[in-house]
Design a protein around this motif. Structure first.
Motif, PDB file in Angstrom:
ATOM      1  N   GLY A 179       0.816  -1.213   0.000  1.00  0.00           N
ATOM      2  CA  GLY A 179       0.000   0.000   0.000  1.00  0.00           C
ATOM      3  C   GLY A 179       0.848   1.260   0.000  1.00  0.00           C
ATOM      4  N   LEU A 180       1.801   1.334   0.936  1.00  0.00           N
ATOM      5  CA  LEU A 180       2.534   2.584   1.114  1.00  0.00           C
ATOM      6  C   LEU A 180       3.642   2.784   0.077  1.00  0.00           C
ATOM      7  N   SER A 181       4.177   1.679  -0.476  1.00  0.00           N
ATOM      8  CA  SER A 181       5.315   1.837  -1.390  1.00  0.00           C
ATOM      9  C   SER A 181       4.936   2.704  -2.589  1.00  0.00           C
ATOM     10  N   CYS A 182       3.718   2.496  -3.120  1.00  0.00           N
ATOM     11  CA  CYS A 182       3.372   3.299  -4.304  1.00  0.00           C
ATOM     12  C   CYS A 182       3.177   4.761  -3.948  1.00  0.00           C
ATOM     13  N   LEU A 183       2.762   5.009  -2.704  1.00  0.00           N
ATOM     14  CA  LEU A 183       2.588   6.406  -2.298  1.00  0.00           C
ATOM     15  C   LEU A 183       3.925   7.143  -2.246  1.00  0.00           C
ATOM     16  N   VAL A 184       4.978   6.441  -1.841  1.00  0.00           N
ATOM     17  CA  VAL A 184       6.286   7.107  -1.784  1.00  0.00           C
ATOM     18  C   VAL A 184       6.745   7.492  -3.187  1.00  0.00           C
ATOM     19  N   SER A 185       6.504   6.594  -4.152  1.00  0.00           N
ATOM     20  CA  SER A 185       6.869   6.942  -5.534  1.00  0.00           C
ATOM     21  C   SER A 185       6.098   8.180  -5.980  1.00  0.00           C
ATOM     22  N   GLU A 186       4.820   8.234  -5.611  1.00  0.00           N
ATOM     23  CA  GLU A 186       4.010   9.411  -5.973  1.00  0.00           C
ATOM     24  C   GLU A 186       4.488  10.666  -5.267  1.00  0.00           C
ATOM     25  N   LEU A 187       4.853  10.503  -3.998  1.00  0.00           N
ATOM     26  CA  LEU A 187       5.390  11.645  -3.240  1.00  0.00           C
ATOM     27  C   LEU A 187       6.630  12.198  -3.956  1.00  0.00           C
ATOM     28  N   HIS A 188       7.533  11.302  -4.339  1.00  0.00           N
ATOM     29  CA  HIS A 188       8.768  11.765  -4.982  1.00  0.00           C
ATOM     30  C   HIS A 188       8.493  12.428  -6.333  1.00  0.00           C
ATOM     31  N   ARG A 189       7.549  11.851  -7.079  1.00  0.00           N
ATOM     32  CA  ARG A 189       7.200  12.474  -8.362  1.00  0.00           C
ATOM     33  C   ARG A 189       6.635  13.871  -8.152  1.00  0.00           C
ATOM     34  N   TYR A 195      10.097  20.807  -7.514  1.00  0.00           N
ATOM     35  CA  TYR A 195      11.459  21.261  -7.196  1.00  0.00           C
ATOM     36  C   TYR A 195      12.519  20.676  -8.121  1.00  0.00           C
ATOM     37  N   GLY A 196      12.074  19.871  -9.090  1.00  0.00           N
ATOM     38  CA  GLY A 196      13.029  19.178  -9.968  1.00  0.00           C
ATOM     39  C   GLY A 196      14.015  20.125 -10.635  1.00  0.00           C
ATOM     40  N   LYS A 197      13.524  21.303 -11.050  1.00  0.00           N
ATOM     41  CA  LYS A 197      14.399  22.243 -11.756  1.00  0.00           C
ATOM     42  C   LYS A 197      15.552  22.697 -10.861  1.00  0.00           C
ATOM     43  N   HIS A 198      15.195  23.047  -9.588  1.00  0.00           N
ATOM     44  CA  HIS A 198      16.227  23.449  -8.619  1.00  0.00           C
ATOM     45  C   HIS A 198      17.255  22.353  -8.412  1.00  0.00           C
ATOM     46  N   LEU A 199      16.754  21.119  -8.436  1.00  0.00           N
ATOM     47  CA  LEU A 199      17.607  19.997  -8.054  1.00  0.00           C
ATOM     48  C   LEU A 199      18.239  19.319  -9.263  1.00  0.00           C
ATOM     49  N   GLY A 200      17.822  19.710 -10.460  1.00  0.00           N
ATOM     50  CA  GLY A 200      18.325  19.052 -11.671  1.00  0.00           C
ATOM     51  C   GLY A 200      17.820  17.632 -11.807  1.00  0.00           C
ATOM     52  N   LEU A 201      16.623  17.384 -11.322  1.00  0.00           N
ATOM     53  CA  LEU A 201      16.065  16.027 -11.369  1.00  0.00           C
ATOM     54  C   LEU A 201      14.734  16.045 -12.109  1.00  0.00           C
ATOM     55  N   ASP A 202      14.439  14.938 -12.801  1.00  0.00           N
ATOM     56  CA  ASP A 202      13.254  14.852 -13.647  1.00  0.00           C
ATOM     57  C   ASP A 202      12.298  13.802 -13.059  1.00  0.00           C
ATOM     58  N   SER A 203      11.076  14.237 -12.755  1.00  0.00           N
ATOM     59  CA  SER A 203      10.126  13.330 -12.087  1.00  0.00           C
ATOM     60  C   SER A 203       9.819  12.088 -12.912  1.00  0.00           C
ATOM     61  N   LYS A 204      10.007  12.191 -14.234  1.00  0.00           N
ATOM     62  CA  LYS A 204       9.682  11.021 -15.087  1.00  0.00           C
ATOM     63  C   LYS A 204      10.642   9.864 -14.871  1.00  0.00           C
ATOM     64  N   LYS A 205      11.759  10.150 -14.221  1.00  0.00           N
ATOM     65  CA  LYS A 205      12.728   9.070 -13.995  1.00  0.00           C
ATOM     66  C   LYS A 205      12.408   8.242 -12.748  1.00  0.00           C
ATOM     67  N   VAL A 492      13.758   3.531   6.137  1.00  0.00           N
ATOM     68  CA  VAL A 492      12.647   4.382   5.709  1.00  0.00           C
ATOM     69  C   VAL A 492      12.205   3.932   4.315  1.00  0.00           C
ATOM     70  N   LEU A 493      10.991   4.331   3.924  1.00  0.00           N
ATOM     71  CA  LEU A 493      10.473   4.008   2.599  1.00  0.00           C
ATOM     72  C   LEU A 493      11.088   4.960   1.575  1.00  0.00           C
ATOM     73  N   ASP A 494      11.301   4.436   0.399  1.00  0.00           N
ATOM     74  CA  ASP A 494      12.004   5.221  -0.613  1.00  0.00           C
ATOM     75  C   ASP A 494      11.479   4.807  -1.988  1.00  0.00           C
ATOM     76  N   SER A 495      11.895   5.497  -3.038  1.00  0.00           N
ATOM     77  CA  SER A 495      11.621   5.006  -4.384  1.00  0.00           C
ATOM     78  C   SER A 495      12.900   5.147  -5.192  1.00  0.00           C
ATOM     79  N   ILE A 496      12.823   4.907  -6.495  1.00  0.00           N
ATOM     80  CA  ILE A 496      14.075   4.926  -7.253  1.00  0.00           C
ATOM     81  C   ILE A 496      14.062   5.985  -8.342  1.00  0.00           C
ATOM     82  N   TYR A 497      15.255   6.436  -8.650  1.00  0.00           N
ATOM     83  CA  TYR A 497      15.484   7.401  -9.714  1.00  0.00           C
ATOM     84  C   TYR A 497      16.372   6.708 -10.737  1.00  0.00           C
ATOM     85  N   LEU A 498      15.771   6.359 -11.904  1.00  0.00           N
ATOM     86  CA  LEU A 498      16.509   5.557 -12.874  1.00  0.00           C
ATOM     87  C   LEU A 498      17.652   6.336 -13.506  1.00  0.00           C
ATOM     88  N   THR A 499      18.808   5.692 -13.556  1.00  0.00           N
ATOM     89  CA  THR A 499      19.984   6.323 -14.163  1.00  0.00           C
ATOM     90  C   THR A 499      20.427   5.498 -15.363  1.00  0.00           C
TER      91      THR A 499
END
Ligand code: ADP
Ligand code: MG
Ligand code: MG
Length: 499
Positions: A179-189, A195-205, A492-499
């Motif tokens: 249940g919660l794992s998918c929410l973390v991915s959504e939180l990160h997206r 804030y992706g622009k500030h951080l140089g990160l793209d939510s699609k990854k 802690v719960l986390d998600s992934i950023y594909l590289t």
């Protein structure tokens, strides 16, 4: 093969050492850190998002939070940003899920293999012994499980030095956080969208994660195979469950999307209220049970008296679909993991050579302690190993000097006790500077991650109805911590950023 020779690589015995150097591997998420002026906003937004979207657990500071829904909620511990993960190893892990699903099913049908492999463990581990007794009872009764449902999670770490994806363990019972794992991915997206622009990160990854709907779908499909529209899916739960919202997410999905009712019962309640009809139908509290879904019952603490064991046997004897049935449960023990890693054992259960090669590639070094050479190697260089008993739920493994002490004690006591454990190569993943948020406080330190891939398998007699990968769970913990459970308070719960 001597354990030392079979280690897939030699890693720094001290994970702290690995991030003292200037290697680019050891920088924060995708090589960036959050600018100081942005950090408080990011943390606050994450905390608000979690509260509004049900990324919550019961708060340990509130006594009623494990029993009464809606009382004493706190955000689930989470990583502020997703952890970098290579796309190819991500694909590899996803591809393995259906193969492991099938492997579990095949092994589960070989009752003799399970009993023989665990026979020494049985003599020294009372809990595993009880499970084996139930399994033997079902074999003696010639009990057949024609409809089998597996909801598994295979956990991996990425070895820093070789970049190999290595399996930590395969869970076949009570896999938490669908249940919660998918929410973390959504939180990160969501955070990266803002804030992706500030951080140089793209939510699609951040790969989409639909574990909850896929696991609910599997439960609903199993319910459908049982073919009784008034039957329910029964969740086996603990009296006190602070991770109840993770479970409620599944129940809600079952109800809202599939029109399937769920029932929450403890093992003690099932012993009180459950009965078997002459045709094997299990009725609990007036409800016919189509599917028994275990979210408790995997640890000796879940069986404080004979009542709980009676409930377990009652369910096993019934015609309900057990998730897992006793043989699936046993396939998930660490001892079986170690036996499957022996030469020519996978070949007994899988035909496809590519599948065998893929599975073998993700096996870390695994040894039985019945081999004196393994004991010797572990005593000599304990920092390269993990000593594991047949337990679930985190916090049970032995590391470092404690390995030496334990092995010395068990050997002096006569050696039988060694059969309660298996020995595993210790994996050293890359550590990244991470922001981990717990109880509203953000901690910043080096951390390592473990990727779990959910799998669902459903078959009815010869027909495989479902054999799929079902989403993922990333868990991150500070490098200084040996253990990994989120519920146990290590990760802690986390998600992934594909590289
Ligand atoms: P459990 O069934 O209790 O979760 P695990 O085998 O997953 O048992 O071990 C618990 C934790 O210990 C893992 O989440 C991981 O953090 C750590 N761990 C287990 N095996 C290894 C290993 N071989 N190398 C490094 N860490 C490990
Ligand atoms: Mg486990
Ligand atoms: Mg685990």
């Amino acid at each position: 093969l001597s354990p030392s020779l079979a280690l897939k690589c030699l890693k720094s015995p001290d994970p702290q050492e690995t991030h003292k150097g200037n290697s680019p591997k050891h920088e924060s998420a995708a090589g960036r850190s959050v600018p100081e002026e942005v950090l408080p906003k990011l943390v606050e937004e994450a905390l608000v998002w979690s509260s509004l979207h049900g990324l919550v657990v019961g708060d340990g500071n509130n006594k009623r939070s494990g029993a009464v829904p809606g009382v004493g909620l706190v955000h689930a511990p989470f990583a502020l940003l997703p952890v970098p993960f290579p796309t190819s190893q991500w694909r590899q892990a996803c591809e393995l899920a259906p193969i492991f699903n099938e492997l579990v099913d095949r092994v589960s049908l070989d009752g003799k293999f399970l009993q023989d492999s665990l026979s020494r463990t049985k003599n020294v581990d009372a809990f595993t012994s009880r499970l084996l007794d139930i399994h033997a009872m079902m074999l003696a009764d010639n009990k057949k499980e024609e409809i089998r449902l597996g909801l598994h999670r295979s956990d991996y770490m990425l070895d820093a030095e070789t970049n190999l994806l290595l399996q930590i363990e395969l869970n076949t019972i009570s896999c938490s956080f669908p249940g919660l794992s998918c929410l973390v991915s959504e939180l990160h997206r969501s955070l990266l969208n803002h804030y992706g622009k500030h951080l140089g990160l793209d939510s699609k990854k951040v790969p989409g994660n639909t574990t909850v709907s896929r696991v609910a779908h599997a439960l609903a499909k199993a319910w459908n195979e049982y073919n009784n529209s008034s039957a329910v899916v029964m969740f086996i739960v603990s009296n006190e469950e602070r991770n109840m919202y993770d479970q409620h997410w599944l129940s809600a999905e079952l109800m809202e999307r599939h029109g399937v009712n769920t029932l929450r019962k403890t093992l003690a309640e099932i012993n009180e209220e459950g009965k078997l009809l002459p045709d094997g139908t299990l009725c609990v509290d007036g409800h016919t049970v189509a599917v028994v879904y275990f979210r408790s019952g995997y640890s000796p603490n879940d069986y404080p008296s004979e009542s709980e064991w009676k409930a377990r046997i009652l369910m096993e004897q019934s015609s309900s679909i057990k998730c897992p049935c006793i043989s699936y449960h046993l396939v998930g023990t660490k001892k079986i993991q170690q036996e499957l890693a022996k030469p020519n054992v996978l070949e007994r259960f899988l035909e496809n050579k590519d599948d065998i090669a893929k599975v073998r590639k993700c096996f870390a070094g695994l040894w039985s302690l019945e081999d004196p050479a393994s004991v010797g190697d572990a005593m000599e260089r304990p920092e390269y190993f993990v000593l594991k008993p047949q337990r679930e739920g985190g916090g049970n493994n032995i590391y470092g000097d404690d390995i030496r002490e334990t092995l010395t004690r068990l050997t002096t006591e006569g050696g039988e006790g060694l059969s309660a454990y298996i020995l595993m190569q210790r994996i050293f993943p890359t550590s990244y500077l991470s922001y981990l948020v717990r109880e509203g406080i953000c901690h910043h330190d080096y951390a390592v991650s473990e990727l779990g891939i959910y799998g669902a398998y459903l078959r009815n007699k010869d027909k495989v109805i479902m054999n799929d990968q079902c989403g993922y769970l990333m868990r991150t913990k500070f490098s200084s911590s040996n253990e990994g459970g989120v519920a146990a308070g290590f990760a802690v719960l986390d998600s992934i950023y594909l590289t």
